[in-house]
Structures are given as C-alpha cells and as structure tokens.
Design an enzyme around this catalytic site. Structure first.
Site, PDB file in Angstrom:
ATOM      1  N   GLU A 158      -4.914  -0.741   3.066  1.00 58.71           N
ATOM      2  CA  GLU A 158      -5.583  -1.856   2.385  1.00 58.71           C
ATOM      3  C   GLU A 158      -4.819  -3.164   2.545  1.00 58.71           C
ATOM      4  O   GLU A 158      -4.689  -3.950   1.602  1.00 58.71           O
ATOM      5  CB  GLU A 158      -5.790  -1.515   0.903  1.00 58.71           C
ATOM      6  CG  GLU A 158      -6.679  -0.298   0.702  1.00 58.71           C
ATOM      7  CD  GLU A 158      -6.899   0.076  -0.756  1.00 58.71           C
ATOM      8  OE1 GLU A 158      -6.252  -0.558  -1.640  1.00 58.71           O
ATOM      9  OE2 GLU A 158      -7.682   0.987  -1.031  1.00 58.71           O
ATOM     10  N   GLU A 206      -9.296   7.297   2.121  1.00 63.01           N
ATOM     11  CA  GLU A 206      -9.074   7.353   0.671  1.00 63.01           C
ATOM     12  C   GLU A 206     -10.436   7.393   0.006  1.00 63.01           C
ATOM     13  O   GLU A 206     -11.347   6.649   0.390  1.00 63.01           O
ATOM     14  CB  GLU A 206      -8.255   6.147   0.203  1.00 63.01           C
ATOM     15  CG  GLU A 206      -7.799   6.217  -1.245  1.00 63.01           C
ATOM     16  CD  GLU A 206      -6.827   5.078  -1.574  1.00 63.01           C
ATOM     17  OE1 GLU A 206      -5.876   4.875  -0.790  1.00 63.01           O
ATOM     18  OE2 GLU A 206      -7.028   4.398  -2.585  1.00 63.01           O
TER      19      GLU A 206
END
Length: 812
Positions: free
Chosen positions: A402, A509
């Site tokens: 991220e 994820e």
C-alpha cells in the site's frame, strides 16, 4: 608407524573441520538500561548497576499503556525511548580466526560499538546484519559490545513495533578465507537439478583459490549427491527427488565446504527443497502440478503478551494454530520476518510471501522508514533477498505494501496516524494515476526495486500489495510486477482479466472483518460497517465488534463474502486474510483505550474466534461442527444461533429438546442460522449424513461462577520438540471461570492471581482489545470467562496455582 602417522593426519583434518567455523548463540548475559549517554559506548563505562537479561528483548512490552505515549493507539500505546545494551565477553588469546557479530533484528536505529569503536548504524528495524569485529578485539582479555537502540522518534509505525534487540544475536568465527555472509545460493528444479553458487571472502588477500565441495543429504541423512571443484558455481543432480509440498514438506541439506590442501577451512549447511511453483493467469496457483488455492493469512511480528521479542515456541504456536485451521500460506506483513519463521514454514509446509517495506519515499507516519529509504532501500532489500532466497517455502517476493507511490500524490503527512491507517484504502482521484504513456518516476522506482530482487533471484515472481485496483496505478503501469496483487477491492476482481490480460492475480490482502471474541451484535443477518466512511468517527460504548461474521471496516468485506469469490473464481490464485492473529496496535474502528486489533481470526491471547471454524470447515478434511454463541442470555430474548459444519447433509437445532428446524447449506452459503427465543437449559445441534447422526454439540446455561479450571493450551516441550539449539520452551495455560459442573461462565469475569513453582510467568493476556492491564504480570482479569498465562519452565516438573476472590482455587 605408518598407520599411527596416518591416524594423526586424519585427526588433524577432523580437528580442522570442527574448528573451520563456529556459530555461537550470543543471547545470554547482556546488560540493559533505558536511558542515553554518549559514555555508554566506551569500554570502561561503569555498567554494574544495569539490569541483567537475556535476548531477545522488547522493553516496550514491559511498560504501561497510556494515551500520551507517542506511539499512539495505532502503535500499541506503549512507550518508546532510547535503550542501551552491553555485553562483556572474551575470545582465545591465540588464533587467527576472524569474528563476526550478527544481529537478526533490532528495532530501530541501532548503532553498534566494539571496545569503543563504532561499527555502524542500521536504521531499519527489520533487517538482519553483521559486523566484522576482528580488528577491534582484545584477544585473551575483556571485550565489550555496546548497542544503542533509538525508538524515540514516534510515531514511526502503523502497528506495534516493539523496542530493542528483539531477535537473536550470533557470534561467528571463521578462517580468513571463508564463505561470505549469506554467501551460498542454492537453486533447484523439480527434476533434481541443483545449482550452488558460493561467494568466497579472502580477508587476508592471499589469493588462495580453494576447492569447493558440496554434499547433498536427504532427510534421513543419506548422501544423494556430491561434487568438488574450484568453480564457485557448480551443478549437481539428485535422482528422483522428493518434492517439497504443503502436505509433505520434504527437506534436503546442502553442505558447502572450502578446502585448502586437505583441510576443510570453512563449512556452511543450507536447507533446501525441490518443488514446482507456478502462477497462471487463467487457473491460479499450481504446486507440483496440482492446482490449489493459496489459503493464506497475514501476520504481524508481535507475539501477543511477549511483544516483539522472538520466542520459537510462541511463533510455532501461532503457525500451528493457522495450519490446523487449514491455512497453507503466510504473508510477512509488512517487513522481513525472523529467520526462525521461514525455517518453521519450510518444515511445516507453509507457503510464504516475503515482504520488504510498508512505505517507500512517501511516509505514512511522521517518523517512519521513508526518511531512510533513499539511502538504505537497496541495501535492505538486497539483504532480505540474499538472506531468505534458499527457503523452499517462499513462493513470491513483495516489494511493498500500500505504498503511496501508487498515486502521483497521496501524502498522509497532515493526517493523524489513525486517519492514515483508514485513508489507505479509501478511493483516490483518478487524476492521480499514470494516465499517460510515458513511464512515471513512481513506475521507474517500481522497476528499480524489482530489478534489485531479480539480480539476486530469478526463480520467484514479484508482487506488491496494492490498494489502488485501477490498471493505471503507477506500480501496475511499470510492468515490473509478475503478479497483480489487490488489497481488498473485491468488486474489481471480475474485471481483472480485462484490465490485466495475461497476468496472474491474487488478493494480497483481504477481508478486514472486525470481531471481539464472544461478543455478538444482533440481528446477525445485518451487516455493520465501522467506520461507515474513513473520515467519519465511529463510537460504541462497548468498544467491541461482533463475533458473527457481520461486521467489517469501510474498505473491506466479510469472511464469507470474500471466500466465496476466491473459491469460485479460477483465476484468483488465493488470498491473504487480514489477519490470522490479532496484533498489538491499529485498533480500527476505535481509538484509545483500544490498543490492539480486532481483525484477527484468533485473538491476541491465542483463543480462536468463531470464524476460525468456518475456515476449518472449508479448508480441511477434519469434521467440523461448531455451534455459537453460548447459551446464557435474558429469558425471552431473541437469539441468533449459527453453526459452521462440514461433511453433513443437514443440521438440526434443539432448545431443551424441542426442534428449532433443520438447515442445509446451499451453494455459496457457509453457515446455518436459527432465530430462537432463549430459555435457560440446553441448546444442541445435531449433524446428519444420509439420515445418520454423525455429530452433535451442546451448550448448557451455566450456573453461578464457582471455580477456576486450568488446562494446557500449548506445551512447547512436546509440540515443538524438534526445535534445535537453545530454545526457551514455553507452556501456555488457559484459565477458565466455570460453574460447579465445568461450564464456562462467559459473563462473569474475575481477576485471577497466578503463582508458579519451578517456572517463571513470562506473560498474561485475555484477548480483550481495551484491557489496560500489563502483559508482564502475575495476575489477569478474564475476558468472557478466559485468560492465558505463559510459563517458562525452569525444571522438568513445575506447578501453577490460580486463585480468585469468591472462587475455588486450583493447581495444575
């Protein structure tokens, strides 16, 4: 005489082999102080008043939770600061050996001195590193290693990091001509081909070119291949190799030796395996010709009440619980793991996604690794790959999680730590993506990082955890990623083949469901989202989240919803669920006094939440019949009863012997549910196959709390008996508040006092995210009737006594 002479020669050769390289665990007899002075690095500094301890050590976990601690609730609300470690040691007065000090992990900003000489600094708290301390040693006299650890600049992490020398330290000795640090690279193919590359260091610069001998042993210790040449790269072959797999993680050993004359002057043993690991854009993941789903979980590095301090038994307990649930993969979130985790995954048959960074140049928290990235990223990333590339469990590298470089501009500098955690998965303006044909600086940076990995390992694909699913994400646009990894955004999965033609895909994820163990929000068929949007505050006086699978974060989805997509979409290679275990820090959706996460399938103390059994029913062949919640409510209250099950055609619920109906799961359904009226007594579920009863589970209404029940949850001396070296074994003991008949009383929590004989109490926990009780203590309040106490046995026989006001005490 000739035989005697040969015997002497052989003895010398054997002796030289034994002394070729030594590796000593360097954990004991350290001194520690929480404080800071420039004089603490000096050899003559008076350290007699310092605390004596053994590593690994995390000083933050010993502290108190406080709203003013600079780490914030997202960092666990525990203290930071500057700490110093010192150790006195000696080496032989005579000898030409070189000595190296190796640290598996120090969080963070560590600086090391030997006898007052500064060896260097490593900012990244998750990197392993070593120093050649030979030139500064006092042979035959006292030597002092001093380590300054600076974790005062907080916040610097979006989760609990810990503080200190939290992994093992090693003292190695070698000859001047030796195999370099992480200098053996073993590559295998499923056909039995082995390529071994060795990097040799000649510290004395004598120009000697040694013979390099490789011997390969199978799991029984039998030699299956051997060869010796002067070439640093050699090819060998193992006939009919046993393949490493999830169910049969077969391992080989490669012994690499440097030989000068007839003497072995250095030797390194490397664990390896043979397997065929492939990703396909249409069919997902294949291992040894078998198409399987990656049923993975993300794990942070803390070990609950032990903090970040590594303990092999605590780590093995976590992995064992994941394996028994049916998980077959671990994502190391979001940093290089301990070497012990990878070794365990090798031996237990767990696939691994090895991840390097949570941020690149753009910071997510005020003082995080972004400030060191430009100077240190190449060294840290290369060190991770060189250290870890021989492990057969690793099937992919992740170069980031991220990272804000997915967008042209997405600075989180002006946000609080809690807001930064939430905004990462919020939508971003499409104008911030790579909309042109030219390669952007962020895309070039992605290529640069991927190239660092490929220079050192070409056998595994590269991915990154991306929470911007658009194909114009700068990381995707780079073309450097072999696997497209989405963090969440399950709504975009249907368009993956169109947006990323020819690219394998997985959910790097997923889920981010929110749950407190044994807390239930009804009606259970309503979905609760917390927070509703990232910028909206979320409050609930309970500071709890629902243990039905009906509550999740604003960017995510439920367990069942996500698994249904993964299960039924062939091109989805699998998923890494956020998370396997609760972890300290990031208590979304709450702030302080919440100080640990709600995301785990298992709580911080190691107690499974109910959804654990949903995965077990789907991911394993074990018979599963799990009824919840407990049966202790207000008479006349409407209660939703759920059941996870498998291997049955139908399940029927009974309340005090009266049927509440028969349920069967349809396609895309993963639990049965009944809405019933509570009455004290008994609730029972019966499972049938072909009309025959194959299982049942009963919950009784408990009486008044009467006694404490102790039972062993995990005994590392038995469960992890194969562990080698100086393992500090642990025993986890569960304490339950029960009525006189032994039924757990979930709504009657008590403070339990523990006393151990023949063992040390090293931690206590109950899994409650808002508990302000210390982890390092001899007492703990139960949470929904349970808590855990962790013992380190000092002798073969030990005992544990538990007492509480108004309850019958007990002894284990």
């Amino acid at each position: 005489m000739k035989k005697a002479f040969l015997s002497i020669i052989m003895s010398l050769v054997v002796s030289s082999e034994l002394q070729a390289r030594t590796c000593q665990l360097f954990d004991n007899d350290w001194l520690f102080v929480l404080g800071d002075s420039v004089q603490m690095s000096q050899t003559g500094y008076h350290d007699g008043y310092w605390r004596k301890l053994a590593l690994p050590h995390d000083w933050a976990i010993e502290g108190d939770f406080h709203a003013e601690n600079k780490s914030g609730a997202s960092g666990g609300a525990l203290p930071g600061g500057v700490g110093w470690y010192r150790k006195h040691f000696s080496i032989p007065a005579v000898g030409t050996q070189r000595y190296f000090l190796e640290f598996d992990g120090v969080y963070m900003n560590s600086t090391v001195w030997i006898n007052g000489h500064q060896m260097g600094t490593r900012p990244y708290g998750y990197s392993s590193f070593e120093y050649d301390i030979t030139p500064y040693l006092n042979r035959g006299g006292d030597n002092v290693v001093a380590v300054r650890v600076d974790n005062s600049d907080q916040p610097n992490s979006r989760w609990y990091s810990g503080c200190g020398i939290y992994r093992h330290v090693w003292l190695r000795s070698t000859s001047s001509l030796h195999i370099s640090h992480w200098g053996v690279h073993v590559q295998t193919t499923p056909k039995g081909e082995v390529v071994v590359d060795v990097s040799v260091a000649d510290e004395a610069r004598e120009g000697v070119r040694p013979v390099i001998r490789h011997v390969i042993y199978d799991a029984s210790g039998k030699v299956v291949a051997q060869q010796e040449q002067k070439a640093t790269t050699q090819k060998l072959r193992v006939k009919h190799p046993h393949l490493w797999s999830i169910d049969h993680p077969y391992l080989y050993q490669v012994k690499s030796q440097l030989i000068v004359g007839r003497q072995v002057i250095d030797e390194v043993t490397t664990q390896t395996g043979f397997r065929d690991s492939k990703f396909d854009a249409k069919t997902g993941y294949w291992l040894n010709g078998k198409n399987i789903k990656i049923n993975g979980v993300c794990l942070h590095h803390d070990l609950g009440c032990l903090g970040a301090a590594l303990n092999e038994d605590a780590l093995h307990r976590e992995l064992q619980k994941m394996k028994r649930m049916g998980a077959n993969a671990i994502r190391c979130s979001h940093n290089p793991p301990s070497p012990e985790l990878l070794a365990m995954c090798d031996s237990m048959g767990l696939l691994v996604a090895d991840e390097s960074f949570d941020m690149w140049r753009r910071k997510k928290t005020k003082n995080d690794y972004a400030r060191f990235f430009d100077d240190w990223h190449e060294r840290d990333l290369a060190d991770m790959v060189k250290r870890d590339r021989n492990h057969p469990c690793i099937i992919m590298w992740s170069i980031g999680n991220e990272v804000l470089e997915q967008w042209s501009s997405a600075d989180a500098d002006t946000l609080t730590l809690e807001q930064a955690n939430l905004i990462l998965n919020a939508g971003h303006d499409q104008s911030l993506l790579a909309n042109g044909k030219e390669m952007t600086p962020n895309a070039l940076l992605t290529q640069h990082l991927a190239n660092i990995v490929r220079r050192l390992d070409t056998t595994r694909p590269i991915t990154a955890g991306c929470n911007e699913p658009a194909p114009n994400n700068h990381l995707f646009k780079s073309g450097a990623l072999d696997i497209i990894g989405f963090n969440y955004h399950h709504q975009w999965i249907k368009d993956v083949p169109k947006h990323f033609p020819g690219k394998p895909f997985l959910l790097s994820e997923s889920v981010s469901a929110l749950q407190s163990r044994d807390y239930y929000m009804m009606p259970s068929d309503s979905i609760y989202q917390a927070p509703v949007e990232w910028w909206l505050p979320y409050t609930d006086p309970s500071f709890m989240c629902s243990a039905y699978d009906n509550m999740h974060a604003s960017w995510s989805s439920t367990h069942e919803q996500t698994w249904d997509i993964v299960k039924h979409t062939p091109y989805v290679s699998g998923q890494f669920i956020w998370t396997g275990f609760d972890y300290i820090g990031e208590p979304t959706p709450y702030g302080f006094p919440a100080r640990s996460s709600y995301f785990g399938i298992v709580d911080l103390a190691g107690f499974p939440k109910d959804v654990y059994y949903m995965y077990q029913s789907e991911w394993t062949d074990k018979p599963v019949l799990h009824l919840f919640p407990y049966w202790n409510w207000i008479e006349g209250q409407t209660i939703d009863m759920w059941c996870y099950y498998n291997q049955a055609d139908e399940v029927e619920l009974f309340v005090n012997g009266k049927s509440q109906g028969i349920r069967s799961k349809a396609e895309h359904e993963y639990h049965a549910m009944w809405r019933v009226v509570y009455e004290p007594g008994e609730v029972k579920v019966v499972a049938r196959k072909n009309g025959k009863v194959i299982g049942q589970e009963t919950h009784n209404t408990p009486g008044l709390p009467s006694e404490i029940r102790l039972k062993v949850d995990y005994d590392g001396r038995k469960e992890n008996a194969r562990a080698t070296g100086d393992v500090k074994h642990l025993v986890y003991v569960e304490a339950d508040i029960t009525d006189a008949q032994g039924t757990v009383v979930t709504n009657a929590d008590r403070l339990i006092y523990f006393e151990a004989q023949g063992a040390e109490i090293v931690g206590v926990d109950n899994g409650q995210q808002t508990s302000m009780e210390r982890f390092k203590d001899t007492k703990r309040t139960t949470f929904h009737g349970k808590c855990i106490v962790v013992l380190q046995p000092k002798s073969a026989q030990f005992s544990l006594q538990a007492k509480a006001v108004g309850l019958k005490g007990t002894r284990l």
